[in-house]
Design a protein around this motif. Structure first.
Motif, PDB file in Angstrom:
ATOM      1  N   VAL A  33      10.018  -3.411  53.251  1.00 25.46           N
ATOM      2  CA  VAL A  33       9.149  -3.732  52.011  1.00 25.46           C
ATOM      3  C   VAL A  33       7.960  -3.965  52.516  1.00 25.46           C
ATOM      4  O   VAL A  33       6.878  -3.766  51.927  1.00 25.46           O
ATOM      5  CB  VAL A  33       9.923  -5.051  51.484  1.00 25.46           C
ATOM      6  CG1 VAL A  33       9.159  -5.915  50.631  1.00 25.46           C
ATOM      7  CG2 VAL A  33      11.216  -4.807  50.827  1.00 25.46           C
ATOM      8  N   SER A  34       7.826  -4.316  53.641  1.00 23.62           N
ATOM      9  CA  SER A  34       6.460  -4.578  54.316  1.00 23.62           C
ATOM     10  C   SER A  34       5.597  -3.288  54.292  1.00 23.62           C
ATOM     11  O   SER A  34       4.433  -3.439  54.112  1.00 23.62           O
ATOM     12  CB  SER A  34       6.522  -5.393  55.784  1.00 23.62           C
ATOM     13  OG  SER A  34       7.143  -6.604  55.648  1.00 23.62           O
ATOM     14  N   ARG A  35       5.984  -2.160  54.462  1.00 23.66           N
ATOM     15  CA  ARG A  35       5.626  -1.073  54.689  1.00 23.66           C
ATOM     16  C   ARG A  35       5.060  -0.495  53.317  1.00 23.66           C
ATOM     17  O   ARG A  35       4.098  -0.085  53.087  1.00 23.66           O
ATOM     18  CB  ARG A  35       6.325   0.182  55.452  1.00 23.66           C
ATOM     19  CG  ARG A  35       6.461   0.145  56.767  1.00 23.66           C
ATOM     20  CD  ARG A  35       7.308   1.302  57.224  1.00 23.66           C
ATOM     21  NE  ARG A  35       6.616   2.581  57.168  1.00 23.66           N
ATOM     22  CZ  ARG A  35       7.264   3.630  57.230  1.00 23.66           C
ATOM     23  NH1 ARG A  35       8.488   3.683  57.754  1.00 23.66           N
ATOM     24  NH2 ARG A  35       6.468   4.784  56.919  1.00 23.66           N
TER      25      ARG A  35
ATOM     26  N   GLY B 203       0.610  -0.340  48.860  1.00 25.21           N
ATOM     27  CA  GLY B 203       0.029  -0.592  47.595  1.00 25.21           C
ATOM     28  C   GLY B 203       1.287  -1.141  46.570  1.00 25.21           C
ATOM     29  O   GLY B 203       1.002  -1.346  45.538  1.00 25.21           O
ATOM     30  N   GLY B 204       2.332  -1.294  47.150  1.00 32.28           N
ATOM     31  CA  GLY B 204       3.358  -1.695  46.047  1.00 32.28           C
ATOM     32  C   GLY B 204       3.221  -3.188  46.190  1.00 32.28           C
ATOM     33  O   GLY B 204       2.948  -3.919  46.920  1.00 32.28           O
ATOM     34  N   ARG B 205       3.331  -3.878  44.629  1.00 33.23           N
ATOM     35  CA  ARG B 205       3.149  -5.450  44.627  1.00 33.23           C
ATOM     36  C   ARG B 205       4.439  -5.915  43.943  1.00 33.23           C
ATOM     37  O   ARG B 205       4.565  -5.500  42.877  1.00 33.23           O
ATOM     38  CB  ARG B 205       1.755  -5.530  43.669  1.00 33.23           C
ATOM     39  CG  ARG B 205       1.461  -6.790  43.263  1.00 33.23           C
ATOM     40  CD  ARG B 205       0.064  -6.679  42.510  1.00 33.23           C
ATOM     41  NE  ARG B 205       0.231  -5.915  41.347  1.00 33.23           N
ATOM     42  CZ  ARG B 205       0.730  -6.141  40.156  1.00 33.23           C
ATOM     43  NH1 ARG B 205       1.085  -7.454  40.046  1.00 33.23           N
ATOM     44  NH2 ARG B 205       0.851  -5.449  39.293  1.00 33.23           N
ATOM     45  N   ASN B 206       4.995  -6.780  44.998  1.00 29.92           N
ATOM     46  CA  ASN B 206       6.232  -7.478  44.185  1.00 29.92           C
ATOM     47  C   ASN B 206       6.083  -8.524  43.073  1.00 29.92           C
ATOM     48  O   ASN B 206       5.092  -9.393  43.162  1.00 29.92           O
ATOM     49  CB  ASN B 206       6.845  -8.203  45.449  1.00 29.92           C
ATOM     50  CG  ASN B 206       8.412  -8.693  45.020  1.00 29.92           C
ATOM     51  OD1 ASN B 206       8.869  -8.422  43.834  1.00 29.92           O
ATOM     52  ND2 ASN B 206       8.712  -9.872  45.621  1.00 29.92           N
TER      53      ASN B 206
ATOM     54  N   LEU C 102      10.895  -6.163  43.205  1.00 30.37           N
ATOM     55  CA  LEU C 102      10.414  -5.057  42.153  1.00 30.37           C
ATOM     56  C   LEU C 102       8.930  -4.990  42.669  1.00 30.37           C
ATOM     57  O   LEU C 102       8.095  -5.691  42.339  1.00 30.37           O
ATOM     58  CB  LEU C 102      10.530  -5.668  40.981  1.00 30.37           C
ATOM     59  CG  LEU C 102      10.285  -4.770  39.703  1.00 30.37           C
ATOM     60  CD1 LEU C 102      11.261  -3.510  39.818  1.00 30.37           C
ATOM     61  CD2 LEU C 102      10.439  -5.305  38.220  1.00 30.37           C
ATOM     62  N   LEU C 103       8.641  -3.885  43.131  1.00 33.54           N
ATOM     63  CA  LEU C 103       7.206  -3.370  43.572  1.00 33.54           C
ATOM     64  C   LEU C 103       6.615  -2.361  42.345  1.00 33.54           C
ATOM     65  O   LEU C 103       7.491  -1.607  41.872  1.00 33.54           O
ATOM     66  CB  LEU C 103       7.527  -2.516  44.735  1.00 33.54           C
ATOM     67  CG  LEU C 103       7.919  -3.269  46.224  1.00 33.54           C
ATOM     68  CD1 LEU C 103       8.168  -2.309  47.003  1.00 33.54           C
ATOM     69  CD2 LEU C 103       7.038  -4.402  46.317  1.00 33.54           C
ATOM     70  N   VAL C 104       5.459  -2.808  42.201  1.00 31.91           N
ATOM     71  CA  VAL C 104       4.655  -1.993  40.997  1.00 31.91           C
ATOM     72  C   VAL C 104       3.662  -1.649  41.748  1.00 31.91           C
ATOM     73  O   VAL C 104       3.142  -2.045  42.569  1.00 31.91           O
ATOM     74  CB  VAL C 104       4.385  -3.178  39.833  1.00 31.91           C
ATOM     75  CG1 VAL C 104       3.513  -2.374  38.780  1.00 31.91           C
ATOM     76  CG2 VAL C 104       5.498  -3.697  39.188  1.00 31.91           C
ATOM     77  N   TRP C 105       3.373  -0.071  41.142  1.00 27.27           N
ATOM     78  CA  TRP C 105       2.443   0.670  41.983  1.00 27.27           C
ATOM     79  C   TRP C 105       1.345   1.150  40.947  1.00 27.27           C
ATOM     80  O   TRP C 105       1.547   1.686  39.864  1.00 27.27           O
ATOM     81  CB  TRP C 105       3.152   2.034  42.442  1.00 27.27           C
ATOM     82  CG  TRP C 105       3.921   1.616  43.631  1.00 27.27           C
ATOM     83  CD1 TRP C 105       5.271   1.056  43.337  1.00 27.27           C
ATOM     84  CD2 TRP C 105       4.064   1.664  44.890  1.00 27.27           C
ATOM     85  NE1 TRP C 105       5.926   0.710  44.834  1.00 27.27           N
ATOM     86  CE2 TRP C 105       5.154   1.485  45.574  1.00 27.27           C
ATOM     87  CE3 TRP C 105       2.871   2.228  45.796  1.00 27.27           C
ATOM     88  CZ2 TRP C 105       5.312   1.186  47.145  1.00 27.27           C
ATOM     89  CZ3 TRP C 105       2.985   2.491  47.275  1.00 27.27           C
ATOM     90  CH2 TRP C 105       4.378   1.894  47.855  1.00 27.27           C
ATOM     91  N   GLU C 106      -0.024   0.998  41.411  1.00 27.47           N
ATOM     92  CA  GLU C 106      -0.941   1.359  40.606  1.00 27.47           C
ATOM     93  C   GLU C 106      -1.147   3.070  40.792  1.00 27.47           C
ATOM     94  O   GLU C 106      -1.195   3.699  40.178  1.00 27.47           O
ATOM     95  CB  GLU C 106      -2.405   0.754  41.142  1.00 27.47           C
ATOM     96  CG  GLU C 106      -2.468  -0.706  40.817  1.00 27.47           C
ATOM     97  CD  GLU C 106      -2.509  -0.996  39.219  1.00 27.47           C
ATOM     98  OE1 GLU C 106      -3.168  -0.176  38.738  1.00 27.47           O
ATOM     99  OE2 GLU C 106      -1.829  -1.902  39.082  1.00 27.47           O
ATOM    100  N   ASP C 107      -0.984   3.418  42.291  1.00 24.63           N
ATOM    101  CA  ASP C 107      -1.108   4.656  42.639  1.00 24.63           C
ATOM    102  C   ASP C 107       0.437   5.142  42.776  1.00 24.63           C
ATOM    103  O   ASP C 107       1.024   5.182  43.676  1.00 24.63           O
ATOM    104  CB  ASP C 107      -1.761   4.739  44.119  1.00 24.63           C
ATOM    105  CG  ASP C 107      -1.886   6.021  44.411  1.00 24.63           C
ATOM    106  OD1 ASP C 107      -1.643   7.009  43.716  1.00 24.63           O
ATOM    107  OD2 ASP C 107      -2.032   6.408  45.658  1.00 24.63           O
TER     108      ASP C 107
END
Ligand code: NDP
Length: 688
Positions: free
Chosen positions: A358-360, A365-368, A386-391
């Motif tokens: 999760v840290s990686r 760029g993942g935002r919990n 739940l990670l949300v990604w812009e990229d």
């Protein structure tokens, strides 16, 4: 007897429960309850005597399984499944110690037993009651038909070695055991250390049943790092676990010329179609699927959804709906505590690995976006992420697997985009396509199918009936290309064939009949019936013989019967089948396939039954169908037909007083030309 705490976990090798003699010297690994940290058992690090275990499998195991037909093995599997069902409380008790909730345990325990039931049933319905499986039609290799060829599956001459992951100790073992057992190949199972006590208990229950043929199943509780040193070209290794270990073991197995199949970690996707609107039945089903895959087994599933691929405009609605459902439904805790819906990860080590992953992902760029849920102190508990990604293109998003309650949401523009992003998993076990639009379903499914072992299409029609994104079913293939390991398990009888060698067998019809146990055209027959066509009046009609008396090659030939124009007309009127080829001379003659009016194919088949039947009551109980019916030469008024019927395949049913007989039926005309061919399927009593 359950595993008592803390006991040294035994292996079941060479017919007895045993520990390596030098266990104390080489040390033990502590197996801990995932929720409390209490020591559940001790596992010897040293290897047990695997050389003897392989020898035992190659001798006693192969002999005992080789004595049984597919149907007899299938019945054993069914009985084992029933015995496990009767004792499954023992498995549930231990399963809870691995951090599994009752529902998680159902997937593992009942799911595993379910594979045994399904494969037992398929084995009896879809395999002959024999030890080899003919594959495909006979190829005629010489003009006179005296030299033919055919493919035949026979069991591989070695051992099925299974090396399993920690997450489904029962299912993982039984889904590999069932096909190997049916094929007649003995198994040596190596469970993963953290949940090994559950796999060992499962084997104990099976051993206690007395149903396991000697040497058909062994289990090694221990490091077993030398297990592949004992294999050679005869054996098959089936691995489930990390891609790294898969790569290492594959190299080792291939260097020894053994078969190797693997099922490794994969970054499975779920794609939401562009047609799906917030609040629709598809939207709700999609959100439910995502949350289920995040929380069942605390996300420790090889099939879990790791990438949620949705149209850009749906990123926020999906993320909010997932967050709301988790907040409402998910209670993290000890699975034995009332109200818990998500248990612990299997171990502290696993928790550390997932947190690192999760840290990686966050660093890339993942935002919990989830608020942390309360988790109990101690134990390997983790709140969902739940990670949300812009990229959506970030490399880590498509490469780093966090094997826990973790998933990522990313946006896409076009269907092609969605396909491309899903494919960046570089080979996955399964993907869900959620859409209400059949065209979108076809486009996305066919776009990603080549990158996936299974595609699950979700819409309002399947929202309630689907077995789920994450559940492999024994009827369908489990496995995937590329990163998913490139292997294939299950898939019904396909999985049995994975444990068999397909050989091309060439020879005369008599020889192929002997090899396959099925009569081949051109092989010897004992013919009763019409002397003009080779029948011997002294021989009994094969319909008078019970299953015990009947042999393949027992045959009957009829006399000729002439087809008259009035017969064709009467059949047309009686059945209502007044198709022009049977009623209109001019139109029939204009048809390139017919000389003029021709007899109905069904008239000929009906007449054939009248020509070959032996009508008095006797051992033939029923005709339950025809197979492979082909009409070859048309029959016009004035032509004659006769039939040759030959016992081709005899399948006794183990638990019934009758069996199945497939008869080769050959219709020929007065010139000896083939009019039609098919198999007649009957049930025949075992005794008169
Ligand atoms: P591993 O790949 O480390 O282990 C899988 C199995 O291989 C275990 O039984 C392990 O035994 C055995 N093994 C490891 N090395 C050897 C060796 N040299 N010789 C013989 N056997 C060996 O996976 P884990 O179970 O530890 O899980 C790690 C990761 O794998 C997870 O975090 C996840 O990413 C992935 N995974 C994928 C799964 C899938 O179904 N695709 C399922 C589970 C995990 P031992 O336990 O004794 O080391």
């Amino acid at each position: 007897m359950s595993v008592t705490t803390p006991a040294l976990l035994p292996s079941f090798l060479s017919g007895s429960w045993t520990n390596p003699s030098d266990a104390a010297q080489d040390g033990v690994a502590e197996l801990r309850d995932a929720s409390t940290g209490a020591v559940v058992g001790l596992m010897p690090k040293a290897s047990a005597d695997l050389a003897s275990a392989f020898e035992y499998a190659r001798t006693a195991g192969r002999d005992s399984l080789g004595d049984l037909t597919f149907h007899e093995r299938a019945l054993r599997l069914k009985a084992l499944a029933q015995h496990l069902t009767a004792n499954k409380d023992r498995l549930y008790e231990l399963s809870a110690k691995t951090g599994a909730t009752r529902i998680d345990s159902m997937v593992d325990v009942d799911g595993g037993i379910g594979v045994l039931f399904t494969m037992a049933s398929k084995g009896r319905r879809e395999l002959p009651n024999a030890t080899v499986i003919p594959d495909g039609p006979t190829e005629v290799l010489s003009k006179d038909g005296s030299f033919i060829g055919e493919h035949v599956y026979s069991r591989i001459p070695g051992v099925a070695v299974q090396i399993n992951a920690f997450n489904f100790p029962v299912w993982g073992m039984l889904e590999k055991l069932a096909p190997a057992f049916l094929a007649g190949v003995p198994t040596i199972a190596k469970p993963a250390t953290p949940s090994s006590y559950l796999a060992v208990e499962c084997v104990k229950i099976m051993d206690e049943s007395g149903l396991l043929p000697e040497g058909s199943l062994q289990i090694v509780a221990g490091g077993a790092r030398d297990i592949l040193e004992h294999i050679d070209y005869r054996d098959m290794v089936s691995f489930t676990g990390s891609a790294g270990t898969a790569a290492k073991l594959r190299t080792e197995a291939l260097a020894r010329n053994a078969r190797f199949t693997s099922e490794a970690d994969s970054l499975n996707a779920a794609i939401l179609g562009r047609d799906v609107e917030e609040g629709s039945a598809e939207f709700s089903a999609f959100v439910r699927a995502v949350v289920t895959e995040m929380t069942v087994k605390a996300g420790q599933k090889c099939t879990a959804i790791r990438r949620v691929i949705v149209p850009h405009a749906m990123v926020e609605p999906v993320q909010k709906a997932v967050a709301a459902r988790i907040a409402e439904k998910t209670v993290v805790g000890d699975p034995r505590t009332e109200g818990t819906t998500m248990g612990a990860l299997v171990s502290e080590d696993q928790l550390r690995d997932v947190r690192e992953a999760v840290s990686r992902l966050e660093a890339a760029g993942g935002r919990n976006v989830l608020d942390p849920l309360p988790v109990p102190e101690g134990g390997a508990f983790m709140s969902p992420v739940l990670l949300v990604w812009e990229d959506a293109e970030a490399t880590e998003l498509h490469e780093v697997e966090a094997f826990g309650p973790v998933t990522s949401v990313l946006g896409y523009e076009t269907d092609d985009d969605a396909v491309r992003l899903a494919a960046r998993g570089a080979g996955s076990l399964v993907a869900t396509v959620c859409t209400a639009d059949p065209k979108t379903a076809a486009r996305l499914t066919l776009g990603i199918a080549g990158h996936h072992g299974r595609v699950h299409i979700l819409n309002a029609e399947t929202a309630r009936s689907s077995t789920g994104h994450g559940s492999p079913v024994p009827h369908l293939v489990h496995g995937g290309p590329g990163r998913a390991g490139g292997g294939e398990e299950l898939g019904g009888i396909r999985s049995v064939k994975h444990h068999m060698q397909r050989s091309a067998i060439q020879g005369s019809p008599n020889m192929l009949t002997a090899v396959t146990g099925q009569w081949h055209r051109g092989a010897e027959r004992r013919i009763s019936g019409e002397p003009e066509f080779g029948g011997s009046p002294e021989l009994e009609h094969p319909f008078r013989k019970s299953l015990a008396e009947l042999e393949i090659g027992d045959a009957f030939v009829s006399a000729l019967r002439t087809v008259r124009r009035e017969d064709i007309q009467a059949f047309a009127e009686e059945t209502g089948d007044t198709f022009y080829a049977h009623t209109n001379e001019e139109a029939a003659a204009a048809n390139p396939f017919f000389p003029g009016i021709v007899a109905h194919g069904y008239l000929l088949v009906s007449w054939a039954a009248g020509l070959f039947v032996s009508p008095e009551p006797g051992p033939v109980l029923a005709n339950y169908g025809l197979e492979n019916l082909r009409f070859i030469t048309p029959v016009a008024a004035g032509d004659s037909i006769r039939v040759e019927l030959t016992a081709k395949r005899i399948t006794p049913r183990e638990t019934d007083e009758y069996g199945e007989v497939a008869w080769d039926a050959l219709l020929v005309n007065q010139d000896g030309e083939t009019v039609a061919t098919y198999d007649v399927l009957t049930l025949v009593a075992k005794t008169r």
